[in-house]
Design a protein around this motif. Structure first.
Motif, mmCIF file in Angstrom:
data_model
loop_
_atom_site.group_PDB
_atom_site.id
_atom_site.type_symbol
_atom_site.label_atom_id
_atom_site.label_comp_id
_atom_site.label_asym_id
_atom_site.label_seq_id
_atom_site.Cartn_x
_atom_site.Cartn_y
_atom_site.Cartn_z
ATOM 1 N N UNK A 125 0.834 -1.211 0.000
ATOM 2 C CA UNK A 125 0.000 0.000 0.000
ATOM 3 C C UNK A 125 0.870 1.265 0.000
ATOM 4 N N UNK A 126 1.988 1.227 0.736
ATOM 5 C CA UNK A 126 2.908 2.364 0.758
ATOM 6 C C UNK A 126 3.477 2.608 -0.643
ATOM 7 N N UNK A 127 3.933 1.537 -1.283
ATOM 8 C CA UNK A 127 4.480 1.667 -2.644
ATOM 9 C C UNK A 127 3.427 2.243 -3.585
ATOM 10 N N UNK A 128 2.218 1.716 -3.507
ATOM 11 C CA UNK A 128 1.128 2.189 -4.367
ATOM 12 C C UNK A 128 0.843 3.675 -4.128
ATOM 13 N N UNK A 129 0.940 4.099 -2.854
ATOM 14 C CA UNK A 129 0.620 5.483 -2.507
ATOM 15 C C UNK A 129 1.552 6.474 -3.209
ATOM 16 N N UNK A 157 0.965 -8.463 -4.395
ATOM 17 C CA UNK A 157 0.936 -7.290 -5.249
ATOM 18 C C UNK A 157 2.268 -7.025 -5.932
ATOM 19 N N UNK A 158 2.830 -5.860 -5.667
ATOM 20 C CA UNK A 158 4.095 -5.441 -6.276
ATOM 21 C C UNK A 158 5.294 -5.752 -5.397
ATOM 22 N N UNK A 163 16.980 -2.231 -19.366
ATOM 23 C CA UNK A 163 15.795 -1.713 -18.685
ATOM 24 C C UNK A 163 15.904 -2.012 -17.190
ATOM 25 N N UNK A 164 16.155 -0.973 -16.428
ATOM 26 C CA UNK A 164 16.386 -1.133 -14.992
ATOM 27 C C UNK A 164 15.406 -0.231 -14.239
ATOM 28 N N UNK A 165 15.157 -0.511 -12.970
ATOM 29 C CA UNK A 165 14.242 0.342 -12.214
ATOM 30 C C UNK A 165 14.830 1.723 -11.950
ATOM 31 N N UNK A 166 13.965 2.723 -11.944
ATOM 32 C CA UNK A 166 14.387 4.079 -11.584
ATOM 33 C C UNK A 166 14.426 4.232 -10.070
ATOM 34 N N UNK A 167 13.529 3.506 -9.403
ATOM 35 C CA UNK A 167 13.430 3.614 -7.946
ATOM 36 C C UNK A 167 13.235 2.235 -7.335
ATOM 37 N N UNK A 168 13.766 2.073 -6.120
ATOM 38 C CA UNK A 168 13.642 0.818 -5.372
ATOM 39 C C UNK A 168 13.090 1.110 -3.989
ATOM 40 N N UNK A 169 12.226 0.234 -3.533
ATOM 41 C CA UNK A 169 11.773 0.277 -2.147
ATOM 42 C C UNK A 169 12.240 -0.988 -1.435
ATOM 43 N N UNK A 170 12.671 -0.841 -0.192
ATOM 44 C CA UNK A 170 12.939 -1.975 0.691
ATOM 45 C C UNK A 170 12.125 -1.788 1.971
ATOM 46 N N UNK A 171 11.713 -2.902 2.559
ATOM 47 C CA UNK A 171 10.901 -2.866 3.779
ATOM 48 C C UNK A 171 11.368 -3.961 4.728
ATOM 49 N N UNK A 224 13.536 -8.962 4.573
ATOM 50 C CA UNK A 224 13.460 -7.655 3.931
ATOM 51 C C UNK A 224 12.805 -7.849 2.572
ATOM 52 N N UNK A 225 11.786 -7.070 2.299
ATOM 53 C CA UNK A 225 11.038 -7.165 1.067
ATOM 54 C C UNK A 225 11.386 -5.994 0.150
ATOM 55 N N UNK A 226 11.072 -6.139 -1.126
ATOM 56 C CA UNK A 226 11.477 -5.121 -2.104
ATOM 57 C C UNK A 226 10.382 -4.894 -3.129
ATOM 58 N N UNK A 227 10.442 -3.736 -3.771
ATOM 59 C CA UNK A 227 9.564 -3.424 -4.885
ATOM 60 C C UNK A 227 10.327 -2.550 -5.870
ATOM 61 N N UNK A 228 10.188 -2.850 -7.157
ATOM 62 C CA UNK A 228 10.923 -2.141 -8.209
ATOM 63 C C UNK A 228 9.960 -1.264 -8.991
ATOM 64 N N UNK A 229 10.367 -0.040 -9.262
ATOM 65 C CA UNK A 229 9.488 0.916 -9.941
ATOM 66 C C UNK A 229 10.182 1.578 -11.119
#
Length: 331
Positions: free
Chosen positions: A81-85, A105-106, A130-138, A325-330
């Motif tokens: 939900x944080x990533x989506x926000x 989800x993502x 093609x690489x992500x512009x932004x990364x999230x870790x949690x 630790x979880x991740x999401x690529x954007x």
């Protein structure tokens, strides 16, 4: 409850402070004036992210990394939900080397390699176009000990390497790099680069894998129970147009020191773009410089780290379980 000014900057001893006034990384925590019974509702966090999106993006552009500490992000679903926000588009994980599993989800697991193995510094998916512009870790489960995710500003590494090894950097800029990796059919969780070709290309069909590899500019050489992937020459130094500076955008140290398993020899995993071997002493000195310039803040449950993948390299230290630790690529 008002979400205005929910985020306030805090200081941590591990942060680095640069002459241009940048503190790396930025660390944000809940504003005590906005708390109710020492807590902030999760819904208010999501509203605050949406209403502060422009300011948060500006801060990320300025610093390269934002660590959110002390917010009520408890589960993988909360993290999604944080990533989506934030509103960033999702980037499918095609062409990456690390074994990962989709959680919700993502959200994916971060590199699932064994806890006693370090993961060297790299920009996420720097070895593919093609690489992500932004990364999230949690941090869902904080480590028993160790397990930090050190981060370092890429342009600082470029500047130090250019100053110390100008001829080497000039050749990197002229020829780029070639990355070579051998993939089995299925994922090998014992290896930090153990992603099999089926999950790498999201297919069980070799012809589809070849099509998807070709779109990445990657060549495939099929073997009896595996496939050799050859990527490059691909640039090792990029120009960050937004910040108007050159960056050390490659997986050279990660490949040379860490792409090792039953199928792969790290020394052969990466070469100059003309096929010549890289000088080991320079690679290991680059690793030392990366460590020297890096920031490693211990994970605590609920921490969310947002990285600009063009500005920052990251790594992983070994750890004593548990750790999740979880991740999401954007995009």
């Amino acid at each position: 409850m008002s979400t205005e000014s929910l985020f306030i900057p805090v200081k941590l001893p591990q942060q680095k402070h640069y002459n241009n006034g940048i503190t790396f990384p930025a660390v944000l925590s809940p504003n005590p004036e906005k708390l109710s019974n020492n807590t902030v509702p999760f819904s208010s966090v999501l509203q605050a992210i949406k209403s502060s999106a422009a300011a948060l993006e500006s801060l990320l552009s300025e610093t390269g990394a934002i660590l959110f500490k002390g917010f009520p992000v408890v589960s993988a679903s909360d993290f999604n939900d944080v990533v989506e926000a934030f509103g960033f588009l999702e980037l499918p994980y095609v062409g990456g080397a690390a074994p990962r599993s989709n959680v919700v989800g993502r959200v994916f697991t971060a590199n699932e390699s064994p806890p006693d193995q370090k993961i060297p510094f790299h920009h996420e998916m720097a070895q593919v176009p093609e690489f992500p512009a932004k990364l999230f870790f949690f941090c869902e489960v904080e480590p028993g000990s160790g397990g930090e995710t050190p981060i370092v500003l890429s342009h600082i590494i470029y500047e130090r390497m250019k100053d110390k090894y100008p001829d080497f950097v000039e050749k990197l800029e002229d020829t780029g790099l070639i990355y070579t990796r051998v993939l089995g059919e299925d994922d090998d969780p014992s290896s930090p680069i153990g992603r099999g070709w089926k999950s790498t290309f999201l297919t069980k069909d070799k012809s589809v894998a070849e099509e998807r590899a070709a779109k990445l500019g990657m060549k495939l050489e099929w073997m009896e129970d595996s496939v050799k992937t050859i990527m490059g020459p691909i640039p090792a130094i990029k120009y960050d147009k937004e910040r108007q500076r050159k960056i050390w955008f490659n997986s050279m140290v990660a490949a040379y020191t860490g792409w090792k398993d039953a199928r792969n020899d790290p020394v052969k995993a990466v070469t100059f773009g003309d096929g010549q071997a890289l000088p080991a002493h320079i690679i290991y000195d680059c690793l030392r410089i990366l460590d020297e310039e890096s920031v490693a803040i211990p994970w605590q449950k609920g921490d969310v780290l947002l990285l600009d993948n063009l500005a920052v390299l990251h790594s992983r230290r070994s750890f004593e379980p548990p750790r999740r630790v979880l991740a999401s690529l954007c995009k």
